[in-house]
Scaffold this active site. Structure first.
Site, PDB file in Angstrom:
ATOM      1  N   SER A   1      10.973  62.238  31.294  1.00  0.00           N
ATOM      2  CA  SER A   1      11.940  62.931  32.148  1.00  0.00           C
ATOM      3  C   SER A   1      11.969  64.405  31.772  1.00  0.00           C
ATOM      4  CB  SER A   1      13.313  62.267  32.007  1.00  0.00           C
ATOM      5  OG  SER A   1      14.194  62.739  32.994  1.00  0.00           O
ATOM      6  N   ASN A   2      13.009  65.103  32.120  1.00  0.00           N
ATOM      7  CA  ASN A   2      13.123  66.523  31.781  1.00  0.00           C
ATOM      8  C   ASN A   2      14.583  66.881  31.545  1.00  0.00           C
ATOM      9  OD1 ASN A   2      14.355  67.425  34.400  1.00  0.00           O
ATOM     10  ND2 ASN A   2      12.442  66.550  35.153  1.00  0.00           N
TER      11      ASN A   2
END
Ligand code: CTP
Length: 214
Positions: A21-22
């Site tokens: 993810s980020n």
């Protein structure tokens, strides 16, 4: 008017417990939704996993992966949309395959085989009978203007909001942001550092002007 707004990150699962993810917090997308609601518009908010409350009155749809976000966006656009704002930080890569069982420490070292996710903004199909104002975001760590203008053209946006992600005080997870908007006619507008809600209000006004002029 009806706004479709995406926000937050996506998560791309590797196995039942891990994902890629980020750092997106969803704050900018949620501020845009709040600003559009505040000015009396209907808002469909398509959100990745975030830890902030949704603005009251938004038609909220939670998704997890980039594929789910692509499907949700297309469904909402097909239902009727005047302004589409793609603010989500979609993961650019996903594991080629999902492991059914947990990858064990003893299996390591491991190499991740990642493939690109679909570029939602660039590939969404737009209705033939209704004009949709398209707004993109550009997260840049170098050559901000050149990269943002390239994305503006390639992703068919009416305008794109670019931010410099190397700054710690603005952008990802911050309450404030600093943006430069690039328009199709080659013009640009800089918004100095301000609260995300304040910037969102300015962006929503520009969206409305664009929608009314078509
Ligand atoms: N975007 C999208 N689908 C993706 C990746 C990005 O719709 N799979 C959208 C983002 O929501 C944003 C715009 O495309 O509105 C630009 O995203 P950004 O992360 O800045 O650029 P990328 O297209 O991912 O390109 P790069 O990583 O090379 O900068």
């Amino acid at each position: 008017m009806t706004f479709v707004i995406t926000a937050g990150p996506t998560r791309e699962p590797l196995d039942p417990v891990r994902y890629i993810s980020n750092r997106s917090s969803g704050k900018m997308g949620y501020a845009l939704a709040a600003a559009a609601l505040e000015s009396g518009h209907a808002v469909s908010l398509i959100s990745g996993p975030v830890c902030i409350p949704a603005p009251a009155g938004a038609d909220l749809l939670h998704i997890t992966t980039a594929d789910e976000m692509a499907h949700a966006v297309q469904t909402r656009i097909d239902k009727g949309c005047d302004v589409f704002i793609m603010c989500a930080a979609v993961a650019d890569f996903k594991p080629r395959s999902l492991r059914a069982g947990k990858i064990k420490r003893g299996d390591g070292p491991i190499t991740l085989d990642l493939i690109p996710t679909r570029d939602i903004l660039a590939t969404i199909s737009l209705p033939a009978n209704r004009r949709v104002v398209i707004v993109g975001f550009a997260a840049e760590s170098a050559a901000l203007a050149d990269n943002a203008q390239k994305k503006l053209r390639e992703k068919r946006c009416d305008f794109i909001c670019a931010n410099d992600i190397t700054r710690m005080d603005t952008g990802f997870d911050a309450d404030e942001n600093e943006l430069t908007l690039f328009f199709r006619d080659g013009s640009q507008r800089h918004f100095p550092r301000a609260a995300k809600l304040e910037l969102a209000r300015s962006i929503i006004k520009i969206c409305i002007t664009h929608a009314e002029n078509h």
